[in-house]
Structure formats: C-alpha cells, structure tokens
Design a protein around this motif. Structure first.
Motif, PDB file in Angstrom:
ATOM      1  N   ASP A  81       9.044   3.541   7.441  1.00  0.00           N
ATOM      2  CA  ASP A  81       9.701   4.029   6.340  1.00  0.00           C
ATOM      3  C   ASP A  81      10.078   2.699   5.287  1.00  0.00           C
ATOM      4  O   ASP A  81       9.733   1.469   5.723  1.00  0.00           O
ATOM      5  CB  ASP A  81      10.900   4.760   6.433  1.00  0.00           C
ATOM      6  CG  ASP A  81      11.989   4.301   7.430  1.00  0.00           C
ATOM      7  OD1 ASP A  81      11.848   3.035   7.573  1.00  0.00           O
ATOM      8  OD2 ASP A  81      12.739   5.009   8.025  1.00  0.00           O
ATOM      9  N   GLU A  82      10.575   3.054   4.164  1.00  0.00           N
ATOM     10  CA  GLU A  82      10.617   1.810   3.130  1.00  0.00           C
ATOM     11  C   GLU A  82      11.984   0.893   3.620  1.00  0.00           C
ATOM     12  O   GLU A  82      11.914  -0.168   3.460  1.00  0.00           O
ATOM     13  CB  GLU A  82      11.132   2.255   1.654  1.00  0.00           C
ATOM     14  CG  GLU A  82       9.769   2.861   1.316  1.00  0.00           C
ATOM     15  CD  GLU A  82       9.451   2.809  -0.402  1.00  0.00           C
ATOM     16  OE1 GLU A  82      10.686   2.495  -1.160  1.00  0.00           O
ATOM     17  OE2 GLU A  82       8.565   2.640  -0.767  1.00  0.00           O
ATOM     18  N   TYR A 138       2.848  -2.217   4.300  1.00  0.00           N
ATOM     19  CA  TYR A 138       2.320  -1.112   4.239  1.00  0.00           C
ATOM     20  C   TYR A 138       2.802  -0.254   5.589  1.00  0.00           C
ATOM     21  O   TYR A 138       3.734  -0.750   6.341  1.00  0.00           O
ATOM     22  CB  TYR A 138       0.669  -1.004   4.714  1.00  0.00           C
ATOM     23  CG  TYR A 138       0.367  -1.880   5.974  1.00  0.00           C
ATOM     24  CD1 TYR A 138       0.649  -3.386   6.449  1.00  0.00           C
ATOM     25  CD2 TYR A 138       0.325  -1.124   7.360  1.00  0.00           C
ATOM     26  CE1 TYR A 138       0.275  -3.651   7.733  1.00  0.00           C
ATOM     27  CE2 TYR A 138      -0.069  -1.518   8.368  1.00  0.00           C
ATOM     28  CZ  TYR A 138      -0.126  -2.662   8.692  1.00  0.00           C
ATOM     29  OH  TYR A 138      -0.185  -3.622   9.727  1.00  0.00           O
ATOM     30  N   GLU A 153       0.649  -0.963  -0.109  1.00  0.00           N
ATOM     31  CA  GLU A 153      -0.015   0.057  -0.045  1.00  0.00           C
ATOM     32  C   GLU A 153       0.830   1.123   0.130  1.00  0.00           C
ATOM     33  O   GLU A 153       1.591   1.505   1.144  1.00  0.00           O
ATOM     34  CB  GLU A 153      -0.958   0.216   1.398  1.00  0.00           C
ATOM     35  CG  GLU A 153      -2.154  -1.000   1.279  1.00  0.00           C
ATOM     36  CD  GLU A 153      -2.641  -1.159   2.490  1.00  0.00           C
ATOM     37  OE1 GLU A 153      -2.752  -0.290   3.316  1.00  0.00           O
ATOM     38  OE2 GLU A 153      -3.232  -2.207   2.645  1.00  0.00           O
ATOM     39  N   ASN A 154       0.819   1.996  -1.135  1.00  0.00           N
ATOM     40  CA  ASN A 154       1.673   3.173  -1.180  1.00  0.00           C
ATOM     41  C   ASN A 154       2.934   2.894  -1.142  1.00  0.00           C
ATOM     42  O   ASN A 154       4.008   3.696  -1.130  1.00  0.00           O
ATOM     43  CB  ASN A 154       1.309   4.166   0.035  1.00  0.00           C
ATOM     44  CG  ASN A 154      -0.069   4.568   0.019  1.00  0.00           C
ATOM     45  OD1 ASN A 154      -0.621   4.770  -1.115  1.00  0.00           O
ATOM     46  ND2 ASN A 154      -0.568   4.569   1.121  1.00  0.00           N
ATOM     47  N   VAL A 155       3.419   1.752  -1.384  1.00  0.00           N
ATOM     48  CA  VAL A 155       4.712   1.357  -1.469  1.00  0.00           C
ATOM     49  C   VAL A 155       5.463   1.570  -2.953  1.00  0.00           C
ATOM     50  O   VAL A 155       4.577   1.257  -3.706  1.00  0.00           O
ATOM     51  CB  VAL A 155       5.021  -0.071  -1.089  1.00  0.00           C
ATOM     52  CG1 VAL A 155       6.525  -0.601  -1.357  1.00  0.00           C
ATOM     53  CG2 VAL A 155       4.412  -0.316   0.504  1.00  0.00           C
ATOM     54  N   SER A 156       6.616   2.174  -2.926  1.00  0.00           N
ATOM     55  CA  SER A 156       7.239   2.343  -4.229  1.00  0.00           C
ATOM     56  C   SER A 156       7.311   1.129  -5.171  1.00  0.00           C
ATOM     57  O   SER A 156       7.743   0.056  -4.465  1.00  0.00           O
ATOM     58  CB  SER A 156       8.618   3.055  -4.225  1.00  0.00           C
ATOM     59  OG  SER A 156       9.437   2.086  -3.504  1.00  0.00           O
TER      60      SER A 156
END
Ligand code: ACM
Length: 557
Positions: free
Chosen positions: A132-133, A106, A73-76
């Motif tokens: 964060d990523e 997520y 979800e919204n991850v690059s």
C-alpha cells in the motif's frame, strides 16, 4: 556494532544456498567476525537508520546519487509529488533530464502486511515495493534517511531491506492548552514524526488553561477560553481556526499521520466554563471551575454540538474524550441540585457513579458519530463497551489498572508517565522537568520500554502501540519543546517500530549520533546525551498563573 549487520547478510543468504556453500559461508562468517572491527564504518554504515529496519542485507558495490529521479507505477500523483518535494528540500532533486539515480516505486501485492515495504539498491538503481501507499511512504523515509546520512560520499551501498512495524499505533501527544506553539511548530513535529515512522498525532486541544480549537456555534470558547495560558492569565487568545485545523490535518495526512483530537471532559474543563459559566460543575481553589455539570442536559447538548463540529474536521477513526483526574475537582457536584436529581433519577450512589454515567453517555455520542472513543485509563471502570473504546494507560504506578484493562478485553495504547511522559527529566542534573520520587524518563528507559515485563503474557495482541506525551506546564518556548522531544522521540520510535529482537541499545546509541546531525540540519534544539552541555537547557515556563483569571473573574462577577 557493525557485526550485527553482518549477521543479516548471512541470515539472508544462508537459507537460500546449498550445503557446500553453507560450510563455506560459516568459515567466511567466522573470518569476517575477526576482520570486521577493522572495516568498521567502511562496509556497513549506510543502513544505520532509526527506527532500525526488520532485516538488512548489504552486499558489495554501490551506486552514487548526485541527484535522483523518481517514478511510480500506479502510485498516486500526490505521493509522488510529496517524494519530489522532499528530495528537492534536501538538494537531491531530479535535474529534469531523467538523469541521476532512478528510484522506482511500485505495488507488490504479495507483501502481506500494510505499512511493510521492500527496498532494493542495486546497479539499476533503487526499487521500493509495498502493498500500500503507506508502505511506499516508509520505504521512501528509509531511503531518504540513508541518503541524508550519506550526503558527503553520495554513495549508497547495494542492499536489500525488508521492513514492517511492530505496533500499529506509534504516537506523539502534544498539549497545546498549557502553552500554545502554533502551526509551524506542529508541522515541524509532523515532519520529524514521519522521518521516525510515527503515525498518530494526538492533539490535546482543550484543558484548564486554554481552549484551542474554534467551534463556530460557541465563539466564546475561543474569544474568552483561548485567552491566557498556564504561565499567564491574560495573553491574547491563541487557538486554531477550523481552516488551520484542516490545514494541519491535511499536512499530517500527506505524511501518513492520523490526527486524533482530544476534547477533555468532564474535568479539565475550566477554559470552556470560563467562556460559558452556565456549564460549570465547580472546582477547587487549585483547579477552579474544573468540571462540567453532569446533571445539566444543557451540558450534554453543548458537548454534542462541539463533537458534531470536531468530527467534521478530523477524518480520524478516533475521538478522545479525556476522562482523566475528575476527582481532582468534582467535590462540588455533591452540592448541585441538578446532580442530586440526576443521582435520584438514575439511581447513582456516589460521585464516581455520576462520573461513569457521564462517560458512558458521551461514549454513546462518539459511537453515534461513527468513531471509536479514546480515553485515559480512568475509563476502565466506567463500564464503556470494549469493542467501541480504546484506552491509554498512563498511571505507571498502577500496573493493576493495565492488567484490568487487558483482562477485560480493551485495546490499549501504552503511555506510562515513566518513561513516556517527556515532561519528566531526561537527566537528573536538569533544572526543569518532573521527577517521580527519584525516577525520571531518561533515554535508556524510553528505549527499554516496553521490554520491562509490564505487558502480561498472552495479552500482547491487545497492545495497539506506544505513545510519547508532551505535557507542557513547564515548557513554553519552541526550544524547550525541542529539548524534551529530541532525541527521546528516536528511542520511542524504535521501540514502537522495531521488534524486540532487533532492538540493540549499544547499536542504537551509535546510530543516534548520525540522527543528531539530522536534527541539527533541521534546526532542532535537541538535547545531546553524549555532550549534555552542547545545547544548554532552555529556561522553563513561568509557572502556574492561569488560575488568576478565574479569581479575577469571580471578583468582578
Ligand atoms: C493525564 O496525565 N492526566 C492523562
């Protein structure tokens, strides 16, 4: 050993339940302690990963993972693509049917710390949350290691893992000046660093035997300076083109690893000086042309140009300017007219003050480039500003230097020769490898560091982290490099990632056995501490021959 995991479970539930339940749990905990040795390997084996997570609670029930499918979800897209490539590599890829075990990534902004993550495995599948990523990346690494270690059963037990690193700096340094290993080996090291949650690759690219990075303005640095290595005077030039450097930097970034370049100065400069003799500040017979001439403006112009190109290639916050062991080969400075003039002009009283002048000047250049200067611990006495510099403490026999660095307010990375120089022997009976008196860098000492009383009370916050250094005078083959790095990398990684209270040497040794199997799968020629003859010790490098080039050159000059 599994009993330790059991404590995790009780610790987790104990604080979330009623008093009656607490009484019951105490009784159950007691019974479990009696029973667990018999259940060993059955109930609590799956979360045995390195580095050990901060918190693990396993509960009954498991999911199977013939294959997995990944959603974010919204991850690059880059991160998801990396995850997909990795599961494919290990034969766990999505069938394209969205069947198999779902893994959801997520963001959870309530998690405070960068790099931290939560991993939950339950009947709906796997969920990894992070702020964060990088946190998602480490959650994935934990899961991947668990899946690889349970590849036979293809079962993952229900669990909750919460995890965050102990230190921000978790590094490995590779010296490719002494011997050159090439980009495929570097990529393999980066892969293994990622698995062990290590995040800084310090690349020692220049030193006396060879200059290994292309600098477009000074082509002779590689055309001449990259010829030969520590063992051979004349092997053809080995170096990284700028395109290859960018490729490695991008490969590392995909694995959340920062690449820090080191351009060593004003000593260890022989290869550069061979290419551009006008830069020479002289040397000694053992260390010919060891230094740059700190009295020549042209030297500063040259180094500024080099750093201007280096900074374009490395997005890292840091540039390492070396600064080590200058006194090994700077005696000739005293005789150089430019140095004499410099001393007069700047009121410098001795060669140490000249060295410090040089370091302060180059640190200003690095600062002007918007970077933090990294340097070996010799910089501690040079008067560089503590807010713009981080030091690496390597002289393990000089704890007073570490104390000075810390009391003066510098941040420091700990990489003492004993036990974090992996060119030292790991067992006494090995032929190759350094020793310090009787001291070596065996696995247990690596694991025990830094809980050795070396960090003075109240200065813990200035310790950014730990780093293992691979100096390669004695190692020239890929196998010999593997042999010194694995499995000590695992011990260092656990010291750098896992809090002191979660480190358990007997448990680590147990878990290491399954780690060695992963090294085997990854075609790594590791040293097996449980069966020291399993992989025989590779031959060492041929010896110190690089100086011959300088002698030949002098004869033909
Ligand atoms: C060093 O080992 N000369 C930093």
């Amino acid at each position: 050993m599994r009993i330790l995991h059991n404590f995790d479970i009780y610790y987790f539930f104990y604080f979330t339940c009623s008093n009656e339940l607490k009484k019951l749990m105490k009784l159950k905990a007691f019974l479990s302690l009696l029973l667990l040795p018999f259940l060993n390997g059955f109930l609590f084996a799956q979360s045995d990963i390195i580095p050990r997570p901060a918190f693990v609670a396993e509960t009954s029930g498991s999911v199977s993972f013939q294959n997995v499918w990944i959603e974010g979800e919204n991850v690059s897209p880059e991160l998801l693509s990396f995850f997909n490539k990795e599961v494919e590599k290990y034969g766990l890829a999505d069938t394209g049917q969205k069947s198999g075990l779902p893994i959801r990534f997520y963001f959870d902004l309530s998690l405070e710390k960068s790099e931290s993550y939560t991993l939950k495995i339950g009947k709906e599948g796997v969920a990894v949350a992070a702020k964060d990523e990088t946190g998602l990346f480490y959650g994935f690494q934990t899961l991947l290691q668990m899946m690889r270690k349970n590849a036979k059963s293809r079962e993952l037990q229900y669990c909750i893992i919460r995890d965050n690193p102990r230190y921000a700096w978790r590094g490995v340094m590779l010296d490719e000046s002494r011997h050159f290993f090439g980009k495929e080996k570097v990529k393999q090291i980066l892969d293994q660093m990622a698995m062990h949650k290590l995040n800084v690759f310090h690349w020692h690219l220049t030193d006396a035997p060879g200059w290994r990075i292309e600098i477009k303005k000074y082509p002779k640095l590689t055309a001449i300076g990259a010829i030969g290595d520590h063992s051979h005077a004349n092997t053809s030039a080995q170096f990284y083109t700028q395109a290859e450097v960018s490729e490695i930097v991008a490969y590392a970034a995909e694995r959340h690893i920062e690449v820090v370049p080191e351009i060593d100065m004003p000593g260890h400069a022989s290869a550069a000086v061979l290419a551009y003799p006008e830069l020479s500040g002289g040397g000694t017979e053992r260390h010919p042309n060891f230094t740059f001439n700190p009295g020549k403006e042209g030297v500063y112009a040259f180094l500024d140009d080099v750093l201007d190109e280096v900074v374009q290639l490395f997005p890292s916050k840091y540039i390492h300017i070396g600064g080590d062991e200058v006194s090994f080969g700077n005696a000739e400075w005293e005789t150089l007219s430019e140095v004499k003039e410099l001393m007069k002009r700047e009121r410098l009283h001795d060669l140490t003050e000249v060295e410090h002048y040089f370091i302060r000047r180059m640190q200003k250049k690095v600062h002007a480039l918007g970077k933090v200067t990294l340097g070996w611990d010799e910089l501690a006495t040079s008067g560089v500003p503590k807010d713009e510099v981080q030091l690496m403490w390597w002289r393990h026999d000089k704890p007073e230097v570490l104390n000075k660095i810390l009391s003066e307010g510098y941040d420091v990375v700990l990489c003492p020769r004993i036990p974090l120089y992996f060119d030292f022997k790991q067992i006494q009976s090995h032929e190759n490898g350094r020793v310090w008196g009787e001291e070596i860098a065996d696995l247990q000492s690596v694991y025990a560091f830094p809980e050795t009383g070396i960090i003075p009370d109240n200065f813990g916050a200035q310790v950014s982290g730990l780093q293992a250094n691979l100096w390669t005078e004695r190692y020239d083959s890929p196998q010999s490099l593997d042999f010194i790095l694995y499995p000590r990398i695992a011990a260092m990684a656990e010291s750098a990632w896992t809090s002191e209270k979660r480190k358990e040497w007997p448990l680590f040794q147990e878990v290491l056995k399954s780690q060695l199997k992963l090294y085997e799968q990854d075609k790594i020629y590791y040293f097996d501490p449980f069966r020291p003859d399993f992989h025989p010790e590779p031959e060492g490098a041929k010896g110190e021959n690089w100086q011959k080039r300088h002698l030949l050159k002098t004869q033909t000059d």
